[in-house]
Scaffold this motif. Structure first.
Motif, PDB file in Angstrom:
ATOM      1  N   ALA A 516       1.854  19.293  19.475  1.00 45.71           N
ATOM      2  CA  ALA A 516       1.062  19.173  18.012  1.00 45.71           C
ATOM      3  C   ALA A 516       0.897  20.578  17.560  1.00 45.71           C
ATOM      4  O   ALA A 516       1.239  20.889  16.412  1.00 45.71           O
ATOM      5  CB  ALA A 516      -0.088  18.546  18.449  1.00 45.71           C
ATOM      6  N   ASP A 517       0.523  21.337  18.478  1.00 45.12           N
ATOM      7  CA  ASP A 517       0.033  22.767  17.943  1.00 45.12           C
ATOM      8  C   ASP A 517       1.482  23.566  17.469  1.00 45.12           C
ATOM      9  O   ASP A 517       1.214  24.188  16.349  1.00 45.12           O
ATOM     10  CB  ASP A 517      -0.538  23.735  19.205  1.00 45.12           C
ATOM     11  CG  ASP A 517      -1.865  23.231  19.463  1.00 45.12           C
ATOM     12  OD1 ASP A 517      -2.689  22.520  18.550  1.00 45.12           O
ATOM     13  OD2 ASP A 517      -2.445  23.431  20.719  1.00 45.12           O
ATOM     14  N   LYS A 518       2.316  23.314  17.996  1.00 42.84           N
ATOM     15  CA  LYS A 518       3.556  24.100  17.506  1.00 42.84           C
ATOM     16  C   LYS A 518       4.029  23.505  16.410  1.00 42.84           C
ATOM     17  O   LYS A 518       4.742  24.153  15.479  1.00 42.84           O
ATOM     18  CB  LYS A 518       4.757  23.808  18.703  1.00 42.84           C
ATOM     19  CG  LYS A 518       4.774  24.645  20.188  1.00 42.84           C
ATOM     20  CD  LYS A 518       5.778  24.298  20.912  1.00 42.84           C
ATOM     21  CE  LYS A 518       5.337  25.026  22.386  1.00 42.84           C
ATOM     22  NZ  LYS A 518       6.428  24.548  23.403  1.00 42.84           N
ATOM     23  N   LEU A 519       4.135  22.595  16.348  1.00 42.69           N
ATOM     24  CA  LEU A 519       4.512  21.550  15.201  1.00 42.69           C
ATOM     25  C   LEU A 519       3.470  21.960  13.608  1.00 42.69           C
ATOM     26  O   LEU A 519       4.087  22.171  12.754  1.00 42.69           O
ATOM     27  CB  LEU A 519       4.372  20.029  15.152  1.00 42.69           C
ATOM     28  CG  LEU A 519       5.018  19.175  14.187  1.00 42.69           C
ATOM     29  CD1 LEU A 519       6.456  19.410  14.260  1.00 42.69           C
ATOM     30  CD2 LEU A 519       4.736  17.617  14.691  1.00 42.69           C
ATOM     31  N   LYS A 520       2.197  22.134  13.912  1.00 42.49           N
ATOM     32  CA  LYS A 520       1.262  22.662  12.987  1.00 42.49           C
ATOM     33  C   LYS A 520       1.867  23.932  12.497  1.00 42.49           C
ATOM     34  O   LYS A 520       1.974  24.390  11.235  1.00 42.49           O
ATOM     35  CB  LYS A 520      -0.090  22.503  13.318  1.00 42.49           C
ATOM     36  CG  LYS A 520      -0.667  21.210  13.447  1.00 42.49           C
ATOM     37  CD  LYS A 520      -2.070  21.006  13.715  1.00 42.49           C
ATOM     38  CE  LYS A 520      -2.257  21.302  15.027  1.00 42.49           C
ATOM     39  NZ  LYS A 520      -3.861  21.228  15.565  1.00 42.49           N
ATOM     40  N   ALA A 521       2.057  24.700  13.545  1.00 43.30           N
ATOM     41  CA  ALA A 521       2.646  26.227  12.922  1.00 43.30           C
ATOM     42  C   ALA A 521       3.750  26.207  12.236  1.00 43.30           C
ATOM     43  O   ALA A 521       3.955  27.026  11.396  1.00 43.30           O
ATOM     44  CB  ALA A 521       2.683  27.091  14.320  1.00 43.30           C
ATOM     45  N   VAL A 522       4.749  25.509  12.653  1.00 42.50           N
ATOM     46  CA  VAL A 522       5.988  25.506  12.090  1.00 42.50           C
ATOM     47  C   VAL A 522       5.928  24.831  10.804  1.00 42.50           C
ATOM     48  O   VAL A 522       6.638  25.479   9.729  1.00 42.50           O
ATOM     49  CB  VAL A 522       6.870  24.685  12.923  1.00 42.50           C
ATOM     50  CG1 VAL A 522       8.223  24.324  11.994  1.00 42.50           C
ATOM     51  CG2 VAL A 522       7.321  25.130  14.312  1.00 42.50           C
ATOM     52  N   VAL A 523       5.117  23.901  10.376  1.00 44.66           N
ATOM     53  CA  VAL A 523       5.012  23.551   8.953  1.00 44.66           C
ATOM     54  C   VAL A 523       4.100  24.353   8.074  1.00 44.66           C
ATOM     55  O   VAL A 523       4.688  24.412   7.133  1.00 44.66           O
ATOM     56  CB  VAL A 523       4.164  22.068   9.013  1.00 44.66           C
ATOM     57  CG1 VAL A 523       4.156  21.450   7.601  1.00 44.66           C
ATOM     58  CG2 VAL A 523       4.996  21.078   9.969  1.00 44.66           C
ATOM     59  N   TRP A 524       3.250  25.034   8.653  1.00 51.38           N
ATOM     60  CA  TRP A 524       2.265  25.748   7.959  1.00 51.38           C
ATOM     61  C   TRP A 524       3.289  27.298   7.520  1.00 51.38           C
ATOM     62  O   TRP A 524       2.994  27.603   6.503  1.00 51.38           O
ATOM     63  CB  TRP A 524       1.198  26.317   8.681  1.00 51.38           C
ATOM     64  CG  TRP A 524       0.093  25.272   8.705  1.00 51.38           C
ATOM     65  CD1 TRP A 524      -0.156  24.345   7.952  1.00 51.38           C
ATOM     66  CD2 TRP A 524      -0.858  25.087   9.655  1.00 51.38           C
ATOM     67  NE1 TRP A 524      -1.030  23.543   8.298  1.00 51.38           N
ATOM     68  CE2 TRP A 524      -1.487  23.948   9.391  1.00 51.38           C
ATOM     69  CE3 TRP A 524      -1.040  25.884  11.123  1.00 51.38           C
ATOM     70  CZ2 TRP A 524      -2.952  23.555  10.225  1.00 51.38           C
ATOM     71  CZ3 TRP A 524      -2.241  25.350  11.898  1.00 51.38           C
ATOM     72  CH2 TRP A 524      -3.089  24.217  11.319  1.00 51.38           C
ATOM     73  N   ASN A 525       3.995  27.649   8.394  1.00 54.56           N
ATOM     74  CA  ASN A 525       4.987  28.768   8.149  1.00 54.56           C
ATOM     75  C   ASN A 525       6.006  28.317   7.250  1.00 54.56           C
ATOM     76  O   ASN A 525       6.544  29.403   6.516  1.00 54.56           O
ATOM     77  CB  ASN A 525       5.544  29.430   9.291  1.00 54.56           C
ATOM     78  CG  ASN A 525       4.730  30.062  10.416  1.00 54.56           C
ATOM     79  OD1 ASN A 525       3.602  30.252   9.943  1.00 54.56           O
ATOM     80  ND2 ASN A 525       4.871  29.691  11.567  1.00 54.56           N
ATOM     81  N   ALA A 526       6.427  27.047   6.946  1.00 55.14           N
ATOM     82  CA  ALA A 526       7.707  26.481   6.231  1.00 55.14           C
ATOM     83  C   ALA A 526       7.277  26.114   4.856  1.00 55.14           C
ATOM     84  O   ALA A 526       8.250  26.088   3.723  1.00 55.14           O
ATOM     85  CB  ALA A 526       8.474  25.698   6.849  1.00 55.14           C
ATOM     86  N   THR A 527       6.079  25.828   4.723  1.00 56.10           N
ATOM     87  CA  THR A 527       5.497  24.912   3.319  1.00 56.10           C
ATOM     88  C   THR A 527       5.535  25.826   2.366  1.00 56.10           C
ATOM     89  O   THR A 527       6.128  25.294   1.041  1.00 56.10           O
ATOM     90  CB  THR A 527       4.287  24.511   3.521  1.00 56.10           C
ATOM     91  OG1 THR A 527       3.369  25.537   3.850  1.00 56.10           O
ATOM     92  CG2 THR A 527       4.270  23.266   4.559  1.00 56.10           C
ATOM     93  N   GLY A 528       5.748  27.258   2.194  1.00 53.36           N
ATOM     94  CA  GLY A 528       5.818  27.857   1.008  1.00 53.36           C
ATOM     95  C   GLY A 528       7.086  28.202   0.769  1.00 53.36           C
ATOM     96  O   GLY A 528       7.631  28.946  -0.125  1.00 53.36           O
ATOM     97  N   ASN A 529       8.405  27.575   1.465  1.00 53.42           N
ATOM     98  CA  ASN A 529       9.612  27.881   1.310  1.00 53.42           C
ATOM     99  C   ASN A 529      10.298  26.802   0.665  1.00 53.42           C
ATOM    100  O   ASN A 529      11.646  26.706   1.163  1.00 53.42           O
ATOM    101  CB  ASN A 529      10.420  28.573   2.643  1.00 53.42           C
ATOM    102  CG  ASN A 529       9.766  29.741   3.327  1.00 53.42           C
ATOM    103  OD1 ASN A 529       9.195  30.591   2.471  1.00 53.42           O
ATOM    104  ND2 ASN A 529       9.508  29.776   4.540  1.00 53.42           N
ATOM    105  N   SER A 530       9.939  26.159  -0.236  1.00 57.02           N
ATOM    106  CA  SER A 530      10.523  24.923  -0.905  1.00 57.02           C
ATOM    107  C   SER A 530      11.192  23.960   0.295  1.00 57.02           C
ATOM    108  O   SER A 530      12.220  23.774   0.126  1.00 57.02           O
ATOM    109  CB  SER A 530      11.911  25.322  -1.778  1.00 57.02           C
ATOM    110  OG  SER A 530      11.178  26.194  -2.719  1.00 57.02           O
ATOM    111  N   VAL A 531      10.318  23.459   1.245  1.00 63.12           N
ATOM    112  CA  VAL A 531      10.687  22.678   2.161  1.00 63.12           C
ATOM    113  C   VAL A 531       9.552  21.372   2.022  1.00 63.12           C
ATOM    114  O   VAL A 531       8.658  21.574   1.888  1.00 63.12           O
ATOM    115  CB  VAL A 531      10.515  23.525   3.693  1.00 63.12           C
ATOM    116  CG1 VAL A 531      10.964  22.599   4.791  1.00 63.12           C
ATOM    117  CG2 VAL A 531      11.516  24.655   3.792  1.00 63.12           C
ATOM    118  N   GLN A 532      10.329  20.397   2.151  1.00 63.76           N
ATOM    119  CA  GLN A 532       9.683  18.970   2.491  1.00 63.76           C
ATOM    120  C   GLN A 532       9.692  18.577   3.761  1.00 63.76           C
ATOM    121  O   GLN A 532      10.754  18.594   4.330  1.00 63.76           O
ATOM    122  CB  GLN A 532      10.032  17.992   1.444  1.00 63.76           C
ATOM    123  CG  GLN A 532       9.979  18.648  -0.055  1.00 63.76           C
ATOM    124  CD  GLN A 532      10.573  17.740  -1.137  1.00 63.76           C
ATOM    125  OE1 GLN A 532      11.493  16.989  -0.802  1.00 63.76           O
ATOM    126  NE2 GLN A 532       9.908  17.630  -2.297  1.00 63.76           N
TER     127      GLN A 532
END
Length: 685
Positions: A516-532
């Motif tokens: 869960a911690d890894k997943l949160k970090a991945v999503v937060w890092n990618a949300t600014g790159n036109s990713v859904q």
């Protein structure tokens, strides 16, 4: 509807004809068109002037101009009335035309749906015809078992009848399904008309196991048994499955279910105890359910595993399965056992049953991991008729680290002719030296009979070219349907549509706090790159609870959560996603990476620094085809690296996707090939 304003001057007012008269400018009346509702339409309002040159000294007689002006106004009113009527008619006809176009479009769509349905029914008819023949074959073999147990025929004749049915020269279609409704005596008469003695084609394999999809599913064993058996059946082999009759089973849903009236007896605790037999067909595979009568509580429980008497329960089932096989006159080529629960079949077979008409049968043990090994006190071997003194030795069942107890899984390895470890990612060397959980020395001694086989997936259900859940099908040669699925997925979940936005799907079987911690970090890092991102739960309740907790922290316009598993949406997620974020490339339960490749979505690991995967990639000569493909494409990419690759090297990315879709990772491919090679090697022993 565009209407020319020139219509306003088609009928000018009449004027006196005179060669000498000169006319003064006369202002024409304002023209105004009405809609159907009577409201004025500014678009149809016009003012025009009739320019007539005039002589200052000439005047038009008033007595002539007055009546002409009145007459002109009357004619104008009449014209506009006609024009308004024409306009209403044109609008009506135009609306009718639009309705007709819509009806035609709808009729064409319905026609296409009908044609597709006809094509689907034809395909199902063809597939069903083959399936019916397979089911008939399995039911006939199960009826022969009943005849042996009731004493109608002996084991020698049953062997000949089985050979006749399994023979490539004998046509099962000669016996219709109506004959199965006949009594055993009548059916036996039909069977005896078959030509005996023809050479048997294919292997006869009997799985002795504790799970089978969709009958009883706990872990990856269930889909493995069914997937492999269906692949073998399709290729002309004869797989059968023997299961405990759990109280939780709904046997009424099983095709051709019948209870064999005769009982057979099994040895346990120094006595013979009766068992009931139920038979049926699942996915074309003959299945036998063993129901203990005296030890009825063994399988009348809420769970399949996890009880203090698990050894007694599964030792009884293993012994009863062998008793049933010998008393029904079966002579399979291979007894295929699974995990520690039925590993005791190996010692039982060679110490007791090989001399009871099974001299040509060999044993293959499947291990889905070495975490559970079945550690027990040696004296418990007496319960199923084995001698503890003979077996409690270092080269047999004695545990490697706890010499005072026995290890059932170790005994299965020692007493099997082949041992298959099911893993899509690990090499034989890594399994022996790093994943054996204390069995390293045993696996090293028996490494020659150890083989690694990958998992597969059901491509009859998971195939984008014929997936019934998709709005448009597609394949590696035509990916237009994938774009349609992507649009449909966004519309369904209310995500904004932008062709440059990358869609990432996530389906996890379980989730630890670390994940869960890894997943949160991945999503937060990618949300600014036109990713859904799209997250969906699985059939495992614990995974859904973790997802609900994660949803509270990952909220935004580009993130969607589907907390309850939905079969149709899961297919659409694979089809509509550009990337599938995987918990691990080793996913025996959901087979997410394998399905992602089939649907043209890149599987990317949640943790890119997976040393275990990189270690496997360094031993490609031992790796499966799946590992070889992953190591050369998406295996060592983090999500951010994958996103950069899509944006910066789209042509290379597309080639990788198409090449991956062309690979076959179903049960019918590498998994099937490895097992048939193993069966072939066993027959030569």
């Amino acid at each position: 509807m565009e209407i020319s304003m020139k219509a306003a001057i088609l009928f000018p007012p009449p004027f006196p004809k005179s060669n000498t008269a000169h006319w003064k400018p006369v202002k024409a009346p304002s023209l105004r068109f009405l809609r159907r509702n009577g409201e004025g339409n500014a678009l149809f309002r016009a003012h025009s002037k009739l320019e007539v040159e005039s002589d200052d000294n000439a005047e038009m007689p008033q007595e002539k101009f007055g009546p002409s002006n009145f007459e002109s106004e009357v004619k104008h009113n009449h014209i506009w009335q006609l024009f308004k009527e024409a306009q209403r008619n044109i609008l009506y006809l135009n609306n009718q035309r639009l309705l007709a176009v819509e009806e035609l479009k709808k009729a064409n769509q319905e026609k296409q749906l009908l044609l597709d349905r006809i094509e689907q029914l034809e395909a199902e008819k063809q597939a069903g015809f083959g399936k019916d023949k397979q089911s008939l074959c399995c039911e006939l073999l199960l009826r022969i078992d009943s005849m042996v147990l009731t004493g109608m025929i002996n084991t020698a004749e049953s062997s000949n009848l089985r050979k006749a049915i399994m023979s490539s020269k004998s046509s099962v279609a000669d016996i219709s399904f109506d004959n199965l409704q006949k009594s055993d005596a009548e059916l036996l008469s039909e069977l005896r008309n078959f030509s005996y003695g023809s050479k048997k084609s294919g292997f006869h394999i009997i799985h002795i196991c504790t799970e089978m999809a969709p009958v009883i599913e706990v872990g990856s064993l269930a889909s493995y048994v069914t997937g492999l058996s269906c692949a073998l059946l399709k290729a002309g082999h004869l797989p059968e499955v023997i299961l405990p009759k759990y109280a939780s089973l709904n046997l009424n849903e099983i095709q051709g279910l019948r209870e064999i009236e005769a009982e057979f007896y099994s040895y346990f605790e120094g006595q013979l105890h009766g068992n009931k037999i139920w038979t049926g067909v699942v996915n074309g595979i003959g299945v036998t359910f063993i129901q203990p009568l005296y030890y009825s509580s063994f399988f009348n429980r809420e769970k399949v595993y996890g009880y203090s008497d698990d050894f007694e329960r599964f030792a009884y089932f293993s012994r009863a399965s062998l008793d049933y096989i010998t008393k029904s006159g079966k002579q399979p080529d291979v007894l295929h056992t699974h995990n520690w629960e039925t590993a005791i079949v190996g010692p039982l077979f060679w110490d007791i049953f090989a001399k009871q008409g099974l001299g040509g049968t060999r044993i293959l043990l499947t291990c889905h991991g070495f975490e559970s090994q079945g550690l027990e006190q040696p004296e418990k071997l007496v319960l199923c008729g084995l001698d503890p003194g003979r077996l409690h030795r270092p080269d047999r069942l004695q545990d490697n680290s706890k010499p005072h107890i026995i290890n059932i899984l170790k005994g299965g390895v020692v007493y099997s002719n082949k041992v298959a470890v099911v893993s899509s990612m690990n090499s034989k060397g890594r399994i022996i030296h790093s994943l054996s959980h204390g069995l390293e020395s045993t696996l090293s001694i028996h490494s020659d009979k150890l083989l690694v086989t990958p998992y597969g997936f059901d491509d009859s259900t998971w195939d984008p070219s014929k997936d019934r859940f998709l709005p448009k099908n597609y394949n590696k040669d035509d990916l237009k349907g994938k774009a349609v699925c992507k649009v449909a997925l966004r519309e369904r979940l209310g995500l904004s549509e932008n062709s440059s936005t990358i869609l990432v799907g996530c389906i996890f079987s379980e989730m630890s706090d670390s994940d869960a911690d890894k997943l949160k970090a991945v999503v937060w890092n990618a949300t600014g790159n036109s990713v859904q991102f799209i997250f969906m739960g699985s059939k495992i309740p614990s995974a859904n609870r973790s997802l609900e907790s994660l949803q509270k922290e990952l909220q935004g316009e580009n993130v969607r959560f589907i907390n309850k598993y939905d079969e149709a949406v899961s297919h659409l997620i694979f089809a509509g996603s550009d990337i599938i974020l995987c918990q691990s490339f080793h996913d025996p339960l959901l087979q997410v990476p394998l399905k992602a490749l089939k649907y043209g979505a890149a599987p990317v690991a949640l943790a890119s620094n997976d040393n275990r995967f990189r270690s496997v990639a360094d031993h490609e000569q031992e790796a499966t085809k799946f590992t070889q493909l992953i190591s050369s494409t998406f295996g060592n990419m983090s999500l951010s690296e994958a996103l950069n690759e899509i944006n910066n090297n789209p042509s290379k990315w597309r080639r990788s996707i198409i090449n991956s879709m062309a690979m076959d990772f179903s049960w019918n491919a590498e998994c099937y090939d490895i097992h048939v090679s193993a069966y072939t090697a066993l027959k030569s022993l």
